[in-house]
Each structure stands twice: as structure tokens, then as C-alpha cells.
Design an enzyme around this catalytic site. Structure first.
Site, PDB file in Angstrom:
ATOM      1  CG  HIS A   9      40.411  48.584  41.241  1.00  0.00           C
ATOM      2  ND1 HIS A   9      41.694  48.966  41.596  1.00  0.00           N
ATOM      3  CD2 HIS A   9      40.356  47.244  41.456  1.00  0.00           C
ATOM      4  CE1 HIS A   9      42.371  47.903  42.013  1.00  0.00           C
ATOM      5  NE2 HIS A   9      41.571  46.841  41.947  1.00  0.00           N
ATOM      6  CG  HIS A  11      40.950  42.631  38.919  1.00  0.00           C
ATOM      7  ND1 HIS A  11      42.298  42.661  38.662  1.00  0.00           N
ATOM      8  CD2 HIS A  11      40.763  43.376  40.042  1.00  0.00           C
ATOM      9  CE1 HIS A  11      42.905  43.377  39.598  1.00  0.00           C
ATOM     10  NE2 HIS A  11      41.996  43.824  40.455  1.00  0.00           N
ATOM     11  CG  HIS A 189      46.221  46.122  42.537  1.00  0.00           C
ATOM     12  ND1 HIS A 189      45.972  46.339  41.210  1.00  0.00           N
ATOM     13  CD2 HIS A 189      45.102  45.517  43.040  1.00  0.00           C
ATOM     14  CE1 HIS A 189      44.760  45.893  40.918  1.00  0.00           C
ATOM     15  NE2 HIS A 189      44.203  45.389  42.001  1.00  0.00           N
ATOM     16  CD  GLU A 192      44.204  44.148  47.859  1.00  0.00           C
ATOM     17  OE1 GLU A 192      45.050  44.050  46.966  1.00  0.00           O
ATOM     18  OE2 GLU A 192      43.090  43.565  47.811  1.00  0.00           O
ATOM     19  CG  ASP A 270      39.403  44.322  43.775  1.00  0.00           C
ATOM     20  OD1 ASP A 270      40.082  44.480  42.744  1.00  0.00           O
ATOM     21  OD2 ASP A 270      39.911  43.981  44.867  1.00  0.00           O
ATOM     22  CG  ASP A 271      38.475  40.659  41.923  1.00  0.00           C
ATOM     23  OD1 ASP A 271      38.942  40.515  40.786  1.00  0.00           O
ATOM     24  OD2 ASP A 271      39.126  41.146  42.867  1.00  0.00           O
TER      25      ASP A 271
HETATM   26  N1  ADE Z   1      43.597  40.553  41.306  1.00  0.00           N
HETATM   27  C1  ADE Z   1      42.276  40.503  41.420  1.00  0.00           C
HETATM   28  N2  ADE Z   1      41.857  41.140  42.523  1.00  0.00           N
HETATM   29  C2  ADE Z   1      42.971  41.608  43.136  1.00  0.00           C
HETATM   30  C3  ADE Z   1      43.203  42.346  44.305  1.00  0.00           C
HETATM   31  N3  ADE Z   1      42.209  42.742  45.111  1.00  0.00           N
HETATM   32  N4  ADE Z   1      44.471  42.640  44.622  1.00  0.00           N
HETATM   33  C4  ADE Z   1      45.471  42.246  43.843  1.00  0.00           C
HETATM   34  N5  ADE Z   1      45.302  41.554  42.715  1.00  0.00           N
HETATM   35  C5  ADE Z   1      44.062  41.235  42.356  1.00  0.00           C
HETATM   36 ZN    ZN Z   2      42.155  44.873  42.222  1.00  0.00          ZN
END
Ligand code: ADE
Ligand code: ZN
Length: 327
Positions: A9, A11, A189, A192, A270-271
């Protein structure tokens, strides 16, 4: 020795080092507004602001060449953290505005960079196309067509990112049905920013085999048991959840409880630069919070390899590396 890791996971734009975005914006004379804090990191106040900053930063990536450079930079960071395989979310929305011919060019550039990284650093990458939920179902339909037309051994999955509070999973069922028919494997997703019902809806209406996050299933133990029984895999991103304020600390994060109740959990970033994290940091903080040893991380990495959307041939190679490291 650094443990080998499998990430499910990530992005691609969300993994862009801030210096990379800052440099590109300067090169192109693009004013992207207030995206950075005084220390040069990305600046945001909550999830919804994060999405705005993410889209502003992404706006400087305007050519396939930019994505080639981005992919190379991202994979170098991942490899440095011990990642041997990564599945990245790719968005035709950002790569050519959902135009199929442009999308093919972006995808070719990303793959070229991935192949170079595999040759030089040994890291394997595969792609998952993700429409952005708050852009709406009509754009998701166009995105699905891009995914269907480029599906194969490299572009292996289809997902849904963006604002979980926007619309319902079933609004996106046309896109997910098309992707499934094209042989793409599915994730979404959920759980969350939405609660257990959001996870239930994604499983029922989109028939996904993995859930991005899914951690708020913990608020309904009957759902946790259902997820465990079905074998639905959670792509858990603890550092992201803590950075965005979903949980106050790693220790308060439900990943340990989900795992103890039999859910197949995996670990991702994630990011990563947005949340000041790396796969190495996630592992270290999980070890500290829950007293997890290398054996637990071995199980988690194996679960990830088993849930990866790659071919069986690639999976076998990954499992072999993991087996050797954990012998
Ligand atoms: N896009 C990038 N990170 C995200 C996240 N944690 N949740 C939803 N969309 C995303
Ligand atoms: Zn994500």
C-alpha cells in the site's frame, strides 16, 4: 541485518520526496502555494487538508518523464528500507487526465523506471490503478477503462483511494466490475475515515479481496471475525494513521488486536514522506510498541507476499527470499 519487506500500500505521488517536488516546481516556475513547512516537509492540518496538499504537490508532475524520475526516486528510498517488492497506487487522473493514449505513455515511463530499479537494486514493483473517490463515479469509470486496457502481469490491481466520506462503494461498482472482468485483483480504501459499515460495504458491494487500512473494523468484533474467516487482507499503515490523528500512538493502534483475533494484517507506509516514515521505521516502532520479534515480522512479510497481486512465479521468488532471511 535489515529484514526483507513486502509493501502492498503505497501511493506513488504520496511517496514523492518533498525536495523532488520543490525542485520540479522551481524548474517549471510553478507556484503550488503553501505545501511545505519551515523545515521543508509537507505541511497539513488534517486528512482533508492532506488530500489538498497531495493534489497541489502532484500538480507539478506533468510529463511521463516526471513520473519516470519520481518512480526511480521512490524505489531507491523503498529499497534502502529493505523493501523487496512494492505495489504502488497509480492514478490515470494525475497521469494524463484519464486520456488512454496519454496514460499508456505515463505507464510505460513508470515501468521503465521500475525495470531499471529492479536491475540496479533488486526491488520489484507492480501497479494498482486507483480512481480518486471524491472525483466521483463518472471519472472512476474512465479510470477503469484505462486500467482494463493496460491490465496484465505488471498492472495487476484496481483500487479506490481519496476521501472515504465521499459517496458509497456501490457508486463505483461499474468500475470494479469492469476491472474484475479484465482479471485485475481488487482492493479499496475503507475503515480509515469511515467506520465498520464502510468496510462491510466495500467487501459486499465491490467484492474486494484486500482492504486499504480497514483498521476501524476493530469497532465491531463481529466484523473482525468475518474478515478473519474470509481471509480478507488488511493493508495496515500504522504510521499514517498516527500521523493523521486516527490514533494517538503506535501503542494505541489496533493492528496488534486485529492480528491476535486472526486477521491477516500486513504493514505499509501509505505516503511515507508526508508522514515522516519509512518501512524500516514502521517495523521499528511496531517492534517497540508490541514487543514483536523477527518471527512476527516474518509472518507479516509472508502474509504480504501471499496477498500480493503478482504472478505465482514472482510470488515464489519473494517467498524464497523471505524463507532464507527467516531460516
Ligand atoms: N491518498 C493518499 N493517501 C491516502 C489515504 N491514506 N487515504 C485515502 N486516500 C489517500
Ligand atoms: Zn492509502
Amino acid at each position: 541485518m535489515m529484514l526483507p519487506k513486502v509493501e502492498l500500500h503505497l501511493h506513488l505521488e504520496g511517496a514523492a520526496p518533498p525536495a523532488f517536488i520543490r525542485g520540479l516546481a522551481a524548474e517549471r516556475h510553478i507556484d503550488i502555494g503553501r505545501v511545505f513547512d519551515e523545515r521543508g516537509g509537507y505541511a497539513f492540518t488534517d486528512f482533508w487538508h492532506f488530500l489538498k496538499v497531495y493534489e497541489a504537490a502532484t500538480s507539478v508532475l506533468t510529463t511521463p518523464g516526471d513520473y519516470r524520475r519520481l518512480t526511480r526516486a521512490v524505489l531507491a528510498e523503498s529499497a534502502a528500507s529493505g523493501v523487496i517488492y512494492t505495489e504502488a497506487f497509480l492514478s490515470p487522473d494525475f497521469c494524463g487526465g484519464r486520456d488512454l493514449s496519454a496514460w499508456r505513455d505515463y505507464l510505460a515511463a513508470i515501468r521503465e523506471a521500475a525495470e531499471e530499479a529492479e536491475r540496479q537494486e533488486g526491488i520489484v514493483m507492480r501497479g494498482i490503478v486507483t480512481p480518486i473517490r471524491h472525483f466521483g463515479p463518472e471519472k472512476a469509470r474512465e479510470t477503469a477503462i484505462c486500467a482494463v486496457e493496460t491490465a496484465g502481469d505488471w498492472l495487476v490491481g484496481f483500487g479506490l483511494a481519496g476521501d472515504e466520506k465521499s459517496g458509497n462503494p456501490k457508486d463505483f461498482s461499474w468500475a470494479f466490475d469492469a476491472a474484475r472482468e479484465a482479471g485485475l485483483r481488487l482492493t479499496c480504501h475503507a475503515g480509515e475515515w469511515g467506520g465498520p459499515q464502510s468496510v462491510r460495504d466495500a467487501i459486499r458491494d465491490l467484492r474486494v479481496e484486500r482492504i486499504g487500512h480497514g483498521v476501524r473494523a476493530i469497532e465491531d468484533l463481529a466484523l473482525v471475525d468475518e474478515i478473519a474467516e474470509r481471509g480478507t487482507v488488511l493493508e495496515v499503515c500504522p504510521g499514517s494513521n498516527v500521523a493523521l490523528g486516527l490514533y494517538p500512538s503506535f501503542r494505541a493502534h489496533p493492528i496488534h488486536r486485529l492480528r491476535e483475533r486472526g486477521v491477516k494484517v500486513t504493514v505499509s507506509t501509505d505516503d511515507p514522506p508526508f508522514f515522516h516514515t519509512t518501512m524500516e521505521r514502521e517495523y521499528a516502532l511496531l517492534a517497540e510498541a508490541f514487543d514483536w520479534d523477527d518471527g512476527v515480522f516474518g509472518v507479516i512479510a509472508r502474509t504480504s507476499a501471499e496477498a500480493a497481486f503478482c504472478t505465482e512465479e514472482t510470488r515464489k521468488k519473494l517467498l524464497k527470499i523471505l524463507e532464507k532471511a527467516h531460516a
